[in-house]
Write a protein that holds these residues in place. Structure first.
Motif, short mmCIF file in Angstrom:
data_model
loop_
_atom_site.label_atom_id
_atom_site.label_comp_id
_atom_site.label_asym_id
_atom_site.label_seq_id
_atom_site.Cartn_x
_atom_site.Cartn_y
_atom_site.Cartn_z
N SER A 1 -11.43 -25.66 20.23
CA SER A 1 -10.67 -24.89 21.22
C SER A 1 -9.36 -24.35 20.67
CB SER A 1 -10.38 -25.76 22.46
OG SER A 1 -11.57 -26.11 23.11
N ALA A 2 -9.25 -23.02 20.64
CA ALA A 2 -8.00 -22.37 20.27
C ALA A 2 -6.98 -22.53 21.39
CB ALA A 2 -8.26 -20.89 20.00
N ALA A 3 -5.71 -22.35 21.06
CA ALA A 3 -4.65 -22.41 22.08
C ALA A 3 -4.97 -21.40 23.19
CB ALA A 3 -3.31 -22.09 21.45
N GLY A 4 -4.75 -21.82 24.42
CA GLY A 4 -5.06 -20.96 25.56
C GLY A 4 -6.45 -21.16 26.12
N SER A 5 -7.27 -21.98 25.44
CA SER A 5 -8.60 -22.29 25.97
C SER A 5 -8.45 -23.07 27.27
CB SER A 5 -9.40 -23.12 24.96
OG SER A 5 -9.74 -22.35 23.82
N HIS B 1 -4.48 -35.49 24.34
CA HIS B 1 -5.13 -34.85 23.21
C HIS B 1 -4.87 -33.34 23.17
CE1 HIS B 1 -7.28 -38.68 23.32
NE2 HIS B 1 -7.63 -38.47 22.07
N GLY B 2 -3.69 -32.94 23.62
CA GLY B 2 -3.28 -31.55 23.43
C GLY B 2 -3.64 -30.60 24.55
N TRP B 3 -3.92 -31.14 25.74
CA TRP B 3 -4.25 -30.30 26.89
C TRP B 3 -3.26 -30.55 28.02
CZ3 TRP B 3 -8.75 -27.15 26.92
CH2 TRP B 3 -9.65 -27.35 25.86
N ASP B 4 -2.98 -29.53 28.79
CA ASP B 4 -2.21 -29.65 30.02
C ASP B 4 -3.21 -29.74 31.17
OD1 ASP B 4 -0.29 -29.62 32.00
OD2 ASP B 4 0.02 -27.47 31.92
N SER B 5 -3.37 -30.93 31.75
CA SER B 5 -4.46 -31.16 32.70
C SER B 5 -3.96 -31.33 34.13
CB SER B 5 -5.27 -32.39 32.29
OG SER B 5 -4.46 -33.55 32.30
N THR B 6 -4.81 -30.95 35.06
CA THR B 6 -4.56 -31.14 36.48
C THR B 6 -5.82 -31.70 37.14
OG1 THR B 6 -5.23 -28.87 37.03
CG2 THR B 6 -2.88 -29.25 36.58
N THR C 1 -9.21 -29.72 35.57
CA THR C 1 -9.04 -28.49 34.79
C THR C 1 -7.90 -28.69 33.82
OG1 THR C 1 -7.61 -27.54 36.51
CG2 THR C 1 -9.95 -26.97 36.60
N ALA C 2 -7.97 -28.00 32.69
CA ALA C 2 -6.94 -28.17 31.67
C ALA C 2 -6.84 -26.93 30.80
CB ALA C 2 -7.24 -29.40 30.80
N THR C 3 -5.65 -26.74 30.20
CA THR C 3 -5.40 -25.63 29.29
C THR C 3 -4.96 -26.19 27.95
OG1 THR C 3 -4.69 -24.22 31.13
CG2 THR C 3 -4.06 -23.53 28.91
N ARG C 4 -5.54 -25.68 26.88
CA ARG C 4 -5.21 -26.14 25.52
C ARG C 4 -3.84 -25.60 25.13
NH1 ARG C 4 -4.89 -29.19 21.51
NH2 ARG C 4 -6.29 -29.12 19.71
N LEU C 5 -2.96 -26.52 24.71
CA LEU C 5 -1.60 -26.15 24.35
C LEU C 5 -1.54 -25.61 22.93
CD1 LEU C 5 0.18 -29.29 25.87
CD2 LEU C 5 -0.06 -27.00 26.89
#
Length: 310
Positions: free
Chosen positions: A207-211, A268-273, A306-310
């Protein structure tokens, strides 16, 4: 008939975990035909019919809930609640893809998911579907025979997720430098804890940043509650002469060592909700269970992460 899992089991659309894809499609078909549907899946009924319906064709029987209510009102309410859950879950993840707006999509264990055919994808979107070879073959053959074409570029990745699926995904044209929208719906409960961790480690590596990622969690249930549910569904099958060849509960892993997904991703590098499925069902006015001591608290039900890769 036992449905117990093994580390190297496989399936088609009529056996083991494959039958749950028919269950989900049947629920989506029933919701699509409802008076005020939350979703529109015009291909679900076609796929269910082609699969022979199996034990899940009862979901498309308008008279079943009426008959069940006369015999066992509590069981009928539970049946309605299950269908409502499938509709709400589908709607949540449909909305996730619309909001993500990314042009590279991976649907893990895609089953009879028809999103590649029914959602209005942005121009240039590529949807990768990963599942067992026989499951993907069945879906493509049925929809092609009915003249249905995907609304995005659809690429099949016919591989078991317990194998080297990242290599197969790359071989199908996946670009790990491009932000990706991932979906793990109706999957994690069929994986043991260590396999869940390994799956998300692999996703993270790709996963690239923004994934983005969206997943339905696999909540732990007390063994007593699981036994009660199994007994109730067995009674329903017996009363109405339903197929008892598949026990979905036996296909699932109720693993006490399973990591909390939102917490794992955050570490592990994700912003999760997290959104509790119970809250989402109430928001959409689809919670059917009455309040009372026999109804588990909201934490006993799945969550939508849901989460976004930082």
């Amino acid at each position: 008939m036992s449905s117990l899992r093994t580390h190297d089991d496989s399936w088609d659309i009529a056996t083991s975990v494959g039958t749950t894809a028919v269950m989900v499609a049947a629920a989506r078909a029933a919701e699509t035909a409802a008076a005020d549907p939350l979703i529109s899946d015009p291909y679900a009924r076609t796929l269910v019919d082609a699969a022979g319906g199996g034990p899940w064709s009862v979901m498309l029987d308008d008279e079943f809930v009426t008959r069940a209510n006369e015999t066992d009102p509590e069981a009928a309410l539970l049946f309605t609640h299950m269908g409502n859950y499938q509709a709400v879950r589908t709607r949540f993840f449909d909305d996730y893809f619309a909001e993500a707006g990314l042009h590279q999509v991976v649907i893990l264990a895609s089953g009879l998911d028809s999103r590649a055919y029914r959602l209005p994808w942005p121009a240039g979107t590529i949807v990768f579907e990963i599942d067992q070879p026989k499951v993907l073959e069945f879906k493509q053959q049925v929809l092609t025979e009915h003249g249905v074409q995907p609304t995005a570029t659809r690429r099949e990745v016919a591989v078991d997720l317990r194998q080297d699926w990242p290599a197969a995904l790359r071989a199908a044209g996946f670009d790990a430098t491009v932000p990706t929208a991932w979906l793990a719906e109706g999957l994690l409960m069929y994986l043991p804890a260590d396999a869940q961790d390994r799956l998300f480690e692999q996703i993270t590596d790709l996963s690239a940043a923004g994934s983005r990622i969206a997943a339905e969690t696999a909540p732990m249930q007390a063994e007593e509650r699981r036994a009660q549910m199994k007994e109730r569904f067995a009674a329903i099958r017996e009363k109405f002469g339903l197929d008892d060849s598949i026990d979905v509960g036996e296909l699932m892993y109720n693993d006490p060592d399973r990591a909390d997904l939102a917490t794992w991703l955050a570490g592990h590098g994700w912003d999760s909700t997290v959104r509790k499925s119970a809250d989402e069902m109430r928001r959409l006015d689809r919670w059917a269970l009455p309040a009372g001591p026999d109804v588990p608290d909201d934490d006993a039900f799945s969550q939508f992460v849901t989460a976004t890769r930082l």
